[in-house]
Design a protein around this motif. Structure first.
Motif, PDB file in Angstrom:
ATOM      1  N   CYS A 183       0.840  -1.208   0.000  1.00 41.31           N
ATOM      2  CA  CYS A 183       0.000   0.000   0.000  1.00 41.31           C
ATOM      3  C   CYS A 183       0.871   1.253   0.000  1.00 41.31           C
ATOM      4  N   GLY A 184       0.714   2.084  -1.006  1.00 42.80           N
ATOM      5  CA  GLY A 184       1.529   3.284  -1.139  1.00 42.80           C
ATOM      6  C   GLY A 184       1.286   4.297  -0.034  1.00 42.80           C
ATOM      7  N   ALA A 185       0.025   4.410   0.416  1.00 40.34           N
ATOM      8  CA  ALA A 185      -0.276   5.373   1.479  1.00 40.34           C
ATOM      9  C   ALA A 185       0.418   4.986   2.776  1.00 40.34           C
ATOM     10  N   VAL A 186       0.396   3.693   3.090  1.00 37.01           N
ATOM     11  CA  VAL A 186       1.074   3.232   4.305  1.00 37.01           C
ATOM     12  C   VAL A 186       2.579   3.379   4.139  1.00 37.01           C
ATOM     13  N   GLY A 187       3.085   3.094   2.938  1.00 39.31           N
ATOM     14  CA  GLY A 187       4.508   3.273   2.675  1.00 39.31           C
ATOM     15  C   GLY A 187       4.941   4.717   2.888  1.00 39.31           C
ATOM     16  N   ALA A 188       4.097   5.670   2.477  1.00 40.04           N
ATOM     17  CA  ALA A 188       4.407   7.085   2.683  1.00 40.04           C
ATOM     18  C   ALA A 188       4.414   7.420   4.168  1.00 40.04           C
ATOM     19  N   ALA A 189       3.473   6.825   4.923  1.00 39.93           N
ATOM     20  CA  ALA A 189       3.433   7.056   6.370  1.00 39.93           C
ATOM     21  C   ALA A 189       4.691   6.501   7.042  1.00 39.93           C
ATOM     22  N   VAL A 190       5.178   5.369   6.553  1.00 39.33           N
ATOM     23  CA  VAL A 190       6.416   4.790   7.076  1.00 39.33           C
ATOM     24  C   VAL A 190       7.586   5.734   6.833  1.00 39.33           C
ATOM     25  N   ASP A 191       7.645   6.322   5.639  1.00 42.73           N
ATOM     26  CA  ASP A 191       8.731   7.253   5.315  1.00 42.73           C
ATOM     27  C   ASP A 191       8.674   8.511   6.190  1.00 42.73           C
ATOM     28  N   VAL A 192       7.461   8.983   6.464  1.00 38.64           N
ATOM     29  CA  VAL A 192       7.318  10.162   7.324  1.00 38.64           C
ATOM     30  C   VAL A 192       7.779   9.840   8.743  1.00 38.64           C
ATOM     31  N   ALA A 193       7.396   8.656   9.223  1.00 41.10           N
ATOM     32  CA  ALA A 193       7.703   8.287  10.610  1.00 41.10           C
ATOM     33  C   ALA A 193       9.171   7.921  10.815  1.00 41.10           C
ATOM     34  N   THR A 194       9.791   7.330   9.797  1.00 40.52           N
ATOM     35  CA  THR A 194      11.155   6.817   9.994  1.00 40.52           C
ATOM     36  C   THR A 194      12.234   7.649   9.306  1.00 40.52           C
ATOM     37  N   LYS A 195      11.879   8.335   8.231  1.00 38.79           N
ATOM     38  CA  LYS A 195      12.864   9.097   7.463  1.00 38.79           C
ATOM     39  C   LYS A 195      12.581  10.595   7.474  1.00 38.79           C
ATOM     40  N   HIS A 196      11.550  10.985   8.213  1.00 41.24           N
ATOM     41  CA  HIS A 196      11.149  12.393   8.297  1.00 41.24           C
ATOM     42  C   HIS A 196      10.882  12.971   6.902  1.00 41.24           C
ATOM     43  N   ALA A 197      10.292  12.138   6.053  1.00 42.49           N
ATOM     44  CA  ALA A 197       9.935  12.606   4.716  1.00 42.49           C
ATOM     45  C   ALA A 197       8.893  13.720   4.830  1.00 42.49           C
ATOM     46  N   GLU A 198       8.963  14.677   3.908  1.00 42.32           N
ATOM     47  CA  GLU A 198       8.030  15.805   3.921  1.00 42.32           C
ATOM     48  C   GLU A 198       7.011  15.638   2.797  1.00 42.32           C
ATOM     49  N   LEU A 199       5.743  15.672   3.176  1.00 41.02           N
ATOM     50  CA  LEU A 199       4.652  15.637   2.207  1.00 41.02           C
ATOM     51  C   LEU A 199       3.892  16.946   2.297  1.00 41.02           C
ATOM     52  N   LEU A 225       8.578  -3.493   8.210  1.00 41.44           N
ATOM     53  CA  LEU A 225       7.740  -2.476   8.819  1.00 41.44           C
ATOM     54  C   LEU A 225       6.517  -2.138   7.966  1.00 41.44           C
ATOM     55  N   GLN A 226       6.679  -1.994   6.659  1.00 41.66           N
ATOM     56  CA  GLN A 226       5.540  -1.586   5.829  1.00 41.66           C
ATOM     57  C   GLN A 226       4.426  -2.628   5.878  1.00 41.66           C
ATOM     58  N   ASP A 227       4.770  -3.891   5.704  1.00 42.12           N
ATOM     59  CA  ASP A 227       3.740  -4.934   5.724  1.00 42.12           C
ATOM     60  C   ASP A 227       3.073  -5.006   7.092  1.00 42.12           C
ATOM     61  N   ALA A 228       3.875  -4.919   8.151  1.00 43.40           N
ATOM     62  CA  ALA A 228       3.314  -4.964   9.501  1.00 43.40           C
ATOM     63  C   ALA A 228       2.410  -3.755   9.758  1.00 43.40           C
ATOM     64  N   ALA A 229       2.805  -2.593   9.253  1.00 50.19           N
ATOM     65  CA  ALA A 229       2.008  -1.387   9.448  1.00 50.19           C
ATOM     66  C   ALA A 229       0.687  -1.464   8.687  1.00 50.19           C
ATOM     67  N   ILE A 230       0.714  -2.083   7.514  1.00 52.29           N
ATOM     68  CA  ILE A 230      -0.518  -2.256   6.731  1.00 52.29           C
ATOM     69  C   ILE A 230      -1.540  -3.058   7.533  1.00 52.29           C
ATOM     70  N   ARG A 231      -1.103  -4.149   8.117  1.00 51.31           N
ATOM     71  CA  ARG A 231      -2.008  -5.015   8.877  1.00 51.31           C
ATOM     72  C   ARG A 231      -2.408  -4.372  10.203  1.00 51.31           C
ATOM     73  N   GLN A 232      -1.475  -3.664  10.829  1.00 54.79           N
ATOM     74  CA  GLN A 232      -1.803  -2.995  12.091  1.00 54.79           C
ATOM     75  C   GLN A 232      -2.798  -1.865  11.854  1.00 54.79           C
TER      76      GLN A 232
END
Length: 275
Positions: A183-199, A225-232
């Motif tokens: 899921c791209g949306a969850v992947g983006a959330a992972v990047d924000v949380a772990t890499k401080h990505a800016e959207l 993390l991404q797969d686990a976050a999708i299910r969580q």
């Protein structure tokens, strides 16, 4: 009694020449000519006819309004139990995953029947991803699923209203929060949380509700993390729905509603349910 429609039609025909003149579409008749005198007499005759018609119209009984149909917002009885609804989704996905899904379009007779009302057997909260259409992966057709879709399968206040409507007024006995792999949306959330990505703007707002699931998943499954976050994420949303509205909570307590989470595998076509 003469109908109002016939009287209005007659009036329109008689008054047409006078109306054309009044609106500037004709020339004033000259009373000095024979044609002008005939026109004047005709207008006087029409005026008399109009007065008679006005008097007749005053005696016409107003048309009665058509009987109102029962509004769709009335509470609808459940057609199936929550467990039966869940079983239908699981069976439909099994058919889809083995390549036997029924993708035939509904007949026009069925379309006409659905125009009179709907009774979906399940609410599916899904991601907007074009590869994860609930009607297809559960082998369903028009009128069977009430679908709420937004990237990341999150639920806004407006989305909650849609869900409550489907449960309370359409009688849906099942809610499934459906995520999907990659899921791209969850992947983006992972990047924000772990890499401080800016959207920017709305994209940032889209991933904010997913970040708590990312942080929780990171404590349990940091390796993937991404797969686990999708299910969580879908588990968290399903959990929040159980206490988000009094109508949903009441039906859950009565055993008339089930709320479950699930994840669709883009590679295999299989949906794994948490219930």
């Amino acid at each position: 009694m003469v109908s109002r429609r016939l009287l209005l039609g007659a009036l329109a025909g008689l008054a047409a020449p006078a109306l054309a003149f009044a609106e500037g579409d004709g020339h004033p008749p000259s009373l000095l000519t024979k044609k002008g005198r005939r026109t004047a007499r005709a207008l006087n005759h029409q005026a008399g006819d109009k007065a008679a018609l006005d008097k007749a119209l005053a005696t016409v009984k107003p048309m009665e309004a058509e009987p109102a149909h029962a509004p769709e917002t009335e509470a609808a009885p459940q057609a199936v139990s929550p467990d039966e609804a869940l079983g239908r989704l699981k069976q439909g996905n099994a058919i889809f995953a083995r390549g036997g899904a029924n993708i035939s379009l509904p007949t026009m007779l069925r379309v006409a029947e659905l125009s009179k009302g709907q009774k979906p057997f399940a609410v599916v909260i899904g991601c907007s991803d074009s590869r994860a259409a609930p009607e297809l992966i559960f082998d369903c057709n028009l009128g069977e699923l009430f679908v709420v879709r937004v990237a990341g399968s999150t639920v806004s206040r407006e989305g909650l209203g849609s869900i409550v409507y489907a449960v309370e007024h359409l009688g849906a006995p099942l809610i499934v929060v459906l995520g999907h792999t990659k899921c791209g949306a969850v992947g983006a959330a992972v990047d924000v949380a772990t890499k401080h990505a800016e959207l920017h703007g709305a994209l940032h707002e889209m991933v904010l509700p997913i970040i708590p699931a990312v942080l929780e998943a990171g404590e349990k499954h940091p390796a993937d993390l991404q797969d686990a976050a999708i299910r969580q994420n879908v588990r968290d949303i399903a959990g929040r729905l159980k206490v988000a509205d009094g109508i949903l909570a009441e039906k859950l307590e009565q055993g008339r509603l089930k709320i479950a989470s699930a994840c669709y595998d883009l590679t295999t076509g299989i949906v794994a349910f948490d219930a």
